[in-house]
Scaffold this motif. Sequence first.
Motif, short mmCIF file in Angstrom:
data_model
loop_
_atom_site.label_atom_id
_atom_site.label_comp_id
_atom_site.label_asym_id
_atom_site.label_seq_id
_atom_site.Cartn_x
_atom_site.Cartn_y
_atom_site.Cartn_z
N ASP A 1 73.65 23.91 -14.91
CA ASP A 1 73.35 23.05 -13.76
C ASP A 1 74.24 23.47 -12.59
OD1 ASP A 1 72.38 21.11 -12.14
OD2 ASP A 1 73.50 19.46 -13.07
N THR A 2 73.78 24.49 -11.86
CA THR A 2 74.55 25.05 -10.75
C THR A 2 73.67 25.13 -9.52
OG1 THR A 2 73.89 27.33 -11.23
CG2 THR A 2 75.82 26.46 -12.41
N MET A 3 74.22 25.62 -8.44
CA MET A 3 73.43 25.80 -7.22
C MET A 3 72.34 26.84 -7.43
SD MET A 3 74.69 26.67 -3.35
CE MET A 3 74.70 28.44 -3.59
N LEU A 4 72.60 27.84 -8.27
CA LEU A 4 71.59 28.85 -8.55
C LEU A 4 70.38 28.23 -9.26
CD1 LEU A 4 73.94 31.75 -9.68
CD2 LEU A 4 72.57 31.67 -7.58
N LYS A 5 70.63 27.28 -10.15
CA LYS A 5 69.52 26.59 -10.81
C LYS A 5 68.69 25.82 -9.79
CE LYS A 5 68.37 23.37 -14.51
NZ LYS A 5 68.90 22.56 -15.65
N ALA A 6 69.39 25.18 -8.83
CA ALA A 6 68.66 24.45 -7.79
C ALA A 6 67.81 25.40 -6.95
CB ALA A 6 69.64 23.69 -6.91
N MET A 7 68.34 26.61 -6.68
CA MET A 7 67.61 27.58 -5.87
C MET A 7 66.38 28.10 -6.59
SD MET A 7 70.81 29.81 -4.36
CE MET A 7 69.72 31.05 -3.66
N PHE A 8 66.47 28.32 -7.90
CA PHE A 8 65.39 28.99 -8.61
C PHE A 8 64.57 28.05 -9.50
CE2 PHE A 8 68.34 32.28 -7.43
CZ PHE A 8 67.49 33.25 -6.93
N SER A 9 64.68 26.76 -9.22
CA SER A 9 63.83 25.79 -9.90
C SER A 9 62.98 25.03 -8.89
CB SER A 9 64.67 24.82 -10.72
OG SER A 9 65.57 24.10 -9.88
N GLY A 10 63.00 25.47 -7.63
CA GLY A 10 62.16 24.88 -6.61
C GLY A 10 62.79 23.75 -5.84
N ARG A 11 64.03 23.38 -6.16
CA ARG A 11 64.68 22.27 -5.46
C ARG A 11 65.27 22.69 -4.11
NH1 ARG A 11 69.02 19.87 -9.24
NH2 ARG A 11 68.95 21.89 -10.31
N MET A 12 65.49 23.98 -3.90
CA MET A 12 66.03 24.48 -2.64
C MET A 12 65.16 25.63 -2.14
SD MET A 12 70.15 24.65 -3.39
CE MET A 12 70.43 25.46 -1.81
N GLU A 13 65.11 25.77 -0.84
CA GLU A 13 64.41 26.90 -0.26
C GLU A 13 65.29 28.13 -0.29
OE1 GLU A 13 63.19 25.73 3.63
OE2 GLU A 13 61.32 24.83 2.90
N VAL A 14 64.67 29.29 -0.47
CA VAL A 14 65.41 30.55 -0.50
C VAL A 14 64.83 31.48 0.55
CG1 VAL A 14 66.02 30.35 -2.94
CG2 VAL A 14 63.89 31.49 -2.29
N LEU A 15 65.65 32.45 0.95
CA LEU A 15 65.23 33.44 1.93
C LEU A 15 64.83 34.72 1.22
CD1 LEU A 15 68.06 33.04 4.63
CD2 LEU A 15 65.75 32.09 4.70
N THR A 16 63.73 35.34 1.67
CA THR A 16 63.30 36.62 1.12
C THR A 16 63.04 37.57 2.27
OG1 THR A 16 60.98 35.96 1.12
CG2 THR A 16 62.25 35.54 -0.90
N GLY B 1 65.53 44.85 11.13
CA GLY B 1 64.18 44.70 10.57
C GLY B 1 63.67 43.31 10.84
N PRO B 2 62.55 42.98 10.25
CA PRO B 2 61.96 41.65 10.45
C PRO B 2 62.88 40.56 9.93
CG PRO B 2 60.40 43.17 9.40
CD PRO B 2 61.73 43.83 9.39
N LYS B 3 62.77 39.40 10.52
CA LYS B 3 63.57 38.28 10.06
C LYS B 3 63.12 37.86 8.67
CE LYS B 3 64.60 36.37 14.62
NZ LYS B 3 64.50 35.18 15.50
N PRO B 4 64.06 37.44 7.80
CA PRO B 4 63.67 37.01 6.46
C PRO B 4 62.82 35.75 6.51
CG PRO B 4 65.98 36.53 6.86
CD PRO B 4 65.51 37.37 8.01
N LYS B 5 61.96 35.63 5.49
CA LYS B 5 61.09 34.46 5.41
C LYS B 5 61.72 33.41 4.52
CE LYS B 5 57.82 36.90 3.71
NZ LYS B 5 56.51 37.30 3.11
N THR B 6 61.41 32.15 4.85
CA THR B 6 61.87 31.03 4.03
C THR B 6 60.74 30.57 3.16
OG1 THR B 6 63.39 30.33 5.77
CG2 THR B 6 62.86 28.72 4.09
N CYS B 7 61.04 30.42 1.88
CA CYS B 7 60.01 29.94 0.97
C CYS B 7 60.63 29.10 -0.12
CB CYS B 7 59.23 31.10 0.36
SG CYS B 7 60.22 32.16 -0.70
N SER B 8 59.78 28.34 -0.79
CA SER B 8 60.23 27.55 -1.92
C SER B 8 59.90 28.34 -3.17
CB SER B 8 59.54 26.19 -1.93
OG SER B 8 59.95 25.43 -3.03
#
Length: 317
Positions: free
Chosen positions: A54-69, A16-23
């Motif tokens: 205070d984990t990597m998941l918090k960094a991902m879902f608090s805007g500090r890291m970009e995630v793929l969708t 399928g289409p490549k995942p998008k990167t977003c903040s």
Amino acid sequence: MSGDTCLTTTLCPAAGPKPKTCSFKGGSLGNKYVRLNVGGSLYYTTVQVLTRHDTMLKAMFSGRMEVLTDKEGWILIDRCGKHFGTILNYLRDDTIALPKHRQEIKELMAEAKYYLIQGLVDMCQAALQDKKDLYEPVCSIPIITSPKEEERLIESSMKPVVKLLYNRSNNKYSYTSNSDDNLLKNIELFDKLSLRFNGRVLFIKDVIGDEICCWSFYGQGRKLAEVCCTSIVYATEKKQTKVEFPEARIYEETLNVLLYETPRVPDNSLLEATSRSRSQASHSEDDEGFELRDRVRRIHVKRYSTYDDRQLGHHIS
């Protein structure tokens, strides 16, 4: 759907289409739940759960890291999803019931380290240490590597000693058909006895001796009895080595060495209880002393089995 319950399904990979990167920001979707695709397993949970610690998941879902969708809005995490439900449960409750098997605990700890969840890492490490203590060997069997080591072990032991010598390569003839099975039965019996009398008798193995299969029994540093399980037999004009399995005799001698446990002198009452005739229990002290000496003398006799399968006959001229 309401609450923090997670739903897990497994997806097959598809092109399928490549995942998008977003903040990603906690309130950007305007939805209480976020949808996670962890290695093909789908989970629903809330941003509140993912950002509690205070984990990597918090960094991902608090805007500090970009995630793929992906195109459907699933947030992609490139990890195995097998233990992610347990990860979420720990983030919710600060505690979990750990898996029973060591391998699964190790797998969970690896995921906890990846997501930087130190509390869960500590739980896994403590559980692994506890299980390590539980899996301590039931008994240890020394293996003789030299005659001097054997002598040292026997002389220094405060317990009776049972030694099994087995060395199949000592044979210079072929073996009879049942010999290999009987050799294995002797080894299996040794293992059973070592578990049964662990702590009371020192069991040692000898794989460098001159015999093929031989049991030796020691008490107070001296040999009490020996049961040799091999003999030479004749098949037509050809010699063969025969290995026997005298199970009852081995049990008998093992029980006999128990007479030489911690007390440096054999227990008269135990000797009396194991005597074959009850009438001997009423003997005088002198008679008991004589019985004791006679008992020890008979134990000292070297016992062995010899077999000759040749038919006996007479030649008449």
